[in-house]
Design a protein around this motif. Structure first.
Motif, short mmCIF file in Angstrom:
data_model
loop_
_atom_site.label_atom_id
_atom_site.label_comp_id
_atom_site.label_asym_id
_atom_site.label_seq_id
_atom_site.Cartn_x
_atom_site.Cartn_y
_atom_site.Cartn_z
N ASN A 41 0.83 -1.21 0.00
CA ASN A 41 0.00 0.00 0.00
C ASN A 41 0.86 1.26 0.00
OD1 ASN A 41 -2.65 -0.74 -0.26
ND2 ASN A 41 -2.99 -0.98 1.92
N MET A 42 1.94 1.25 0.77
CA MET A 42 2.82 2.42 0.80
C MET A 42 3.52 2.61 -0.54
SD MET A 42 4.31 2.19 4.68
CE MET A 42 5.63 3.32 4.33
N LEU A 43 3.94 1.51 -1.18
CA LEU A 43 4.54 1.60 -2.51
C LEU A 43 3.54 2.20 -3.50
CD1 LEU A 43 6.77 0.86 -4.62
CD2 LEU A 43 5.54 -1.31 -4.89
N ALA A 44 2.30 1.74 -3.44
CA ALA A 44 1.26 2.28 -4.32
C ALA A 44 1.06 3.78 -4.08
CB ALA A 44 -0.05 1.53 -4.11
N VAL A 46 3.19 5.96 -2.79
CA VAL A 46 4.36 6.74 -3.21
C VAL A 46 4.35 6.94 -4.72
CG1 VAL A 46 6.88 6.66 -3.45
CG2 VAL A 46 5.83 6.16 -1.25
N THR A 47 4.08 5.88 -5.46
CA THR A 47 4.09 6.02 -6.92
C THR A 47 2.94 6.89 -7.40
OG1 THR A 47 2.88 3.94 -7.17
CG2 THR A 47 5.28 3.82 -7.30
N ALA A 63 -3.93 13.17 -0.40
CA ALA A 63 -4.51 11.89 0.04
C ALA A 63 -3.43 10.80 0.05
CB ALA A 63 -5.66 11.49 -0.88
N ASN A 64 -2.54 10.82 -0.92
CA ASN A 64 -1.48 9.82 -0.95
C ASN A 64 -0.44 10.06 0.13
OD1 ASN A 64 -1.94 7.81 -3.13
ND2 ASN A 64 -2.21 9.68 -4.31
N ILE A 65 -0.18 11.31 0.47
CA ILE A 65 0.71 11.60 1.60
C ILE A 65 0.09 11.06 2.88
CG2 ILE A 65 1.64 13.45 3.05
CD1 ILE A 65 2.08 15.05 0.43
#
Length: 121
Positions: A41-44, A46-47, A63-65
Motif C-alpha cells: 500500500n505504501m509503494l502504491a 508513493v508512486t 490523500a497519498n501523503i
C-alpha cells in the motif's frame, strides 16, 4: 521517453500494486496488519503521489501523503508488536529444587545449599 511518460508508468504500477494489496486482503491471503500489505500500500501511495504531484493534482497528492503516513504508522505498530511478542516468548530461567536419589546421596552432599536453574519451554 519523457518525464511525464515515466510518471504515468509509475502511476499504473502504483494503481496495480494497490489493487493487488486490496485483492490479497479481501481473499484472506494477507492480513491487514501484515508487512506485505502495508508495504504494498505504501509503494502504491508513493508512486501515485509522484503522478499526482507531477500533474498538479494536489488533492490526490495530499490523500497519498496521508496514506503513506498511515502506512508508516501501521508498519511501526506491527514491528513494535512483533518485538513485544518476541520478548514475551523468550526463554525464562526458573528456580527448581534439587532432588536427591536417596538419603545416602543427601548426606554426602555439602551443607551449602545451591539452586538449579531450568529453562522454561
Amino acid at each position: 521517453m519523457t518525464l511525464m511518460m515515466v510518471a504515468t508508468a509509475l502511476g499504473w504500477i502504483g494503481a496495480l500494486a494497490g489493487l493487488v494489496a486490496y485483492a490479497m486482503v479481501s481473499r484472506g491471503r494477507w492480513n491487514a496488519d501484515s508487512l506485505a500489505f502495508q508495504g504494498t500500500n505504501m509503494l502504491a501511495a508513493v508512486t501515485m503521489l509522484t503522478v499526482a504531484a507531477s500533474n498538479g493534482v494536489w488533492p490526490s497528492a495530499a490523500a497519498n501523503i496521508a496514506a503513506i503516513l498511515i502506512g508508516a504508522n501501521a508498519v511501526a505498530t506491527v514491528l513494535r508488536a512483533k518485538k513485544k511478542r518476541q520478548a514475551q516468548s523468550a526463554p525464562v530461567l526458573t528456580v527448581v529444587k534439587d532432588t536427591a536419589q536417596d538419603e545416602a546421596e543427601l548426606e554426602a552432599q555439602p551443607a551449602v545449599s545451591h539452586r538449579v536453574y531450568a529453562e522454561a519451554a
